[in-house]
Write a protein that holds these residues in place. Structure first.
Motif, PDB file in Angstrom:
ATOM      1  N   THR A   1      -1.704   9.184  -3.048  1.00 32.26           N
ATOM      2  CA  THR A   1      -2.444  10.302  -3.145  1.00 32.26           C
ATOM      3  C   THR A   1      -2.444  10.832  -4.621  1.00 32.26           C
ATOM      4  OG1 THR A   1      -0.235  11.913  -2.477  1.00 32.26           O
ATOM      5  CG2 THR A   1      -2.043  10.724  -0.996  1.00 32.26           C
TER       6      THR A   1
ATOM      7  N   PRO B   1      -3.145  10.368  -8.371  1.00 35.83           N
ATOM      8  CA  PRO B   1      -3.404   8.704  -9.842  1.00 35.83           C
ATOM      9  C   PRO B   1      -3.334   8.054 -10.484  1.00 35.83           C
ATOM     10  CG  PRO B   1      -5.193  11.645  -9.376  1.00 35.83           C
ATOM     11  CD  PRO B   1      -3.582  11.068  -8.368  1.00 35.83           C
TER      12      PRO B   1
ATOM     13  N   GLU C   1      -3.004   4.415 -10.566  1.00 38.12           N
ATOM     14  CA  GLU C   1      -3.176   3.105 -12.074  1.00 38.12           C
ATOM     15  C   GLU C   1      -2.241   2.769 -12.199  1.00 38.12           C
ATOM     16  OE1 GLU C   1      -5.076   1.179 -14.816  1.00 38.12           O
ATOM     17  OE2 GLU C   1      -6.015   2.593 -13.132  1.00 38.12           O
TER      18      GLU C   1
ATOM     19  N   THR D   1      -8.803  10.049   0.758  1.00 40.58           N
ATOM     20  CA  THR D   1      -8.791  10.095  -0.941  1.00 40.58           C
ATOM     21  C   THR D   1      -7.944   8.128  -1.322  1.00 40.58           C
ATOM     22  OG1 THR D   1      -8.816  12.459  -1.420  1.00 40.58           O
ATOM     23  CG2 THR D   1      -7.887  11.240  -3.273  1.00 40.58           C
ATOM     24  N   SER D   2      -6.334   8.819  -0.738  1.00 36.87           N
ATOM     25  CA  SER D   2      -6.014   7.630  -1.707  1.00 36.87           C
ATOM     26  C   SER D   2      -6.565   5.744  -1.178  1.00 36.87           C
ATOM     27  CB  SER D   2      -4.541   6.951  -0.207  1.00 36.87           C
ATOM     28  OG  SER D   2      -4.830   6.522   0.754  1.00 36.87           O
TER      29      SER D   2
ATOM     30  N   LEU E   1      -8.250   5.939  -4.560  1.00 39.71           N
ATOM     31  CA  LEU E   1      -8.168   5.965  -5.924  1.00 39.71           C
ATOM     32  C   LEU E   1      -7.376   4.931  -5.319  1.00 39.71           C
ATOM     33  CD1 LEU E   1      -5.355   9.115  -5.233  1.00 39.71           C
ATOM     34  CD2 LEU E   1      -8.070   8.848  -7.143  1.00 39.71           C
ATOM     35  N   CYS E   2      -7.214   4.165  -4.722  1.00 37.64           N
ATOM     36  CA  CYS E   2      -6.687   2.285  -4.828  1.00 37.64           C
ATOM     37  C   CYS E   2      -7.981   1.483  -5.486  1.00 37.64           C
ATOM     38  CB  CYS E   2      -6.539   1.939  -3.888  1.00 37.64           C
ATOM     39  SG  CYS E   2      -4.269   3.207  -3.602  1.00 37.64           S
TER      40      CYS E   2
ATOM     41  N   ARG F   1     -10.609   2.610  -7.033  1.00 37.69           N
ATOM     42  CA  ARG F   1     -11.048   3.329  -8.434  1.00 37.69           C
ATOM     43  C   ARG F   1     -10.089   2.053  -9.181  1.00 37.69           C
ATOM     44  NH1 ARG F   1     -11.404   9.229 -10.205  1.00 37.69           N
ATOM     45  NH2 ARG F   1      -8.903   8.819  -9.951  1.00 37.69           N
TER      46      ARG F   1
END
Length: 262
Positions: free
Chosen positions: A70, A72, A76, A122-123, A126-127, A129
């Motif tokens: 969760t 960012p 990354e 959201t996780s 983010l993953c 992305r």
């Protein structure tokens, strides 16, 4: 065996949080058995390390990576570590999920609503992305998101699953969006709709509740993490190269079949 040979996979929420075999652990083990190098992602490294040791003992390749997906920056770092360590990224399996407290729109605490959204939905954003640009560099990839029947029928075994059901339904729309936006780049996205599978997450329900869950399934058998893992292997493999945007029920026929009363 060997359906994922040469591929590098990330499995989030890989290690089970309690005794027993969860969907993420089963998927990671099967990915490795099929030849993939697997990056096992958990918030607590010790659990992922234990799973990695199990996979290596079988002759597979796996490494643990501690990250809260969760966050960012942590996500990354996860994607960057994978490519720096193994040179590529082919598969992302978004398995992280929590149930939250049983509640309705009238009773839910806003902080709990936000926590379930961050963890379940959201996780995944983010993953994706972080991982999609790495997949693009390698010529494509496969994303498998883990949803639930609750996102279709609105219930999760008990009334009052508003946050969980909403996020699981959202994950299905998210999958379709990814599939549509990246199909021309050979990046596929599919979603597993998991039914009444017996995992460590639900073992606390007790024997009576688990038996009721079993009887609600047309096949009259209990699902396990292996059932989820085998489906994930199918969708991640090149044998599914022409499959994207699919919502695949892993539910013993629950959605497709309605039984006569007995």
């Amino acid at each position: 065996m060997g359906r994922l040979t040469g591929k590098v996979a990330i499995v989030t929420g890989a290690a089970s949080q309690a005794e027993g075999l969860g969907n993420g652990a089963a998927t990671a083990i099967l990915f490795a058995r099929e030849g993939a190098t697997v990056v096992l992602v958990n918030r607590r490294a010790n659990q992922a390390e234990e799973l990695a040791a199990r996979i290596r003992a079988e002759g597979g390749e796996a490494v643990a990576f501690a990250a809260d997906v969760t966050e960012p920056e942590a996500v990354e770092a996860m994607a960057a570590f994978t490519v720096a360590s193994f040179g590529r990224l082919d598969i992302l399996h978004n398995n992280v999920g929590i149930g939250g407290r049983l509640s309705t729109p009238e009773t839910i605490d806003l902080a709990d609503w936000q926590r379930v959204f961050e963890t379940n939905l959201t996780s995944a954003l983010l993953c994706c992305r972080a991982c999609i640009p790495r997949m693009r560099t390698g010529g494509g990839g496969a994303i498998v998101n883990v949803s639930s029947l609750a996102g279709v029928i609105g219930l999760s075994g008990s009334p009052g699953a508003v946050a969980y059901a909403t996020t699981k339904a959202g994950l299905q729309g998210f999958t379709l969006s990814i599939a549509a936006d990246y199909a021309a780049e050979n990046i596929r996205a599919n979603c597993l709709l998991v039914g009444t599978v017996n995992t460590p997450m639900v073992s606390r329900l007790g024997a009576d509740a688990l038996e009721r869950r079993r009887k609600s399934v047309p096949l009259q058998t209990e699902g396990t993490g292996w059932d989820v893992g085998h489906a994930a292997v199918d969708l991640a493999s090149d044998e599914a190269r022409w499959v994207t945007g699919v919502m695949l029920p892993i539910d013993g026929g629950f959605l497709a079949i309605r039984q006569w009363p007995r």
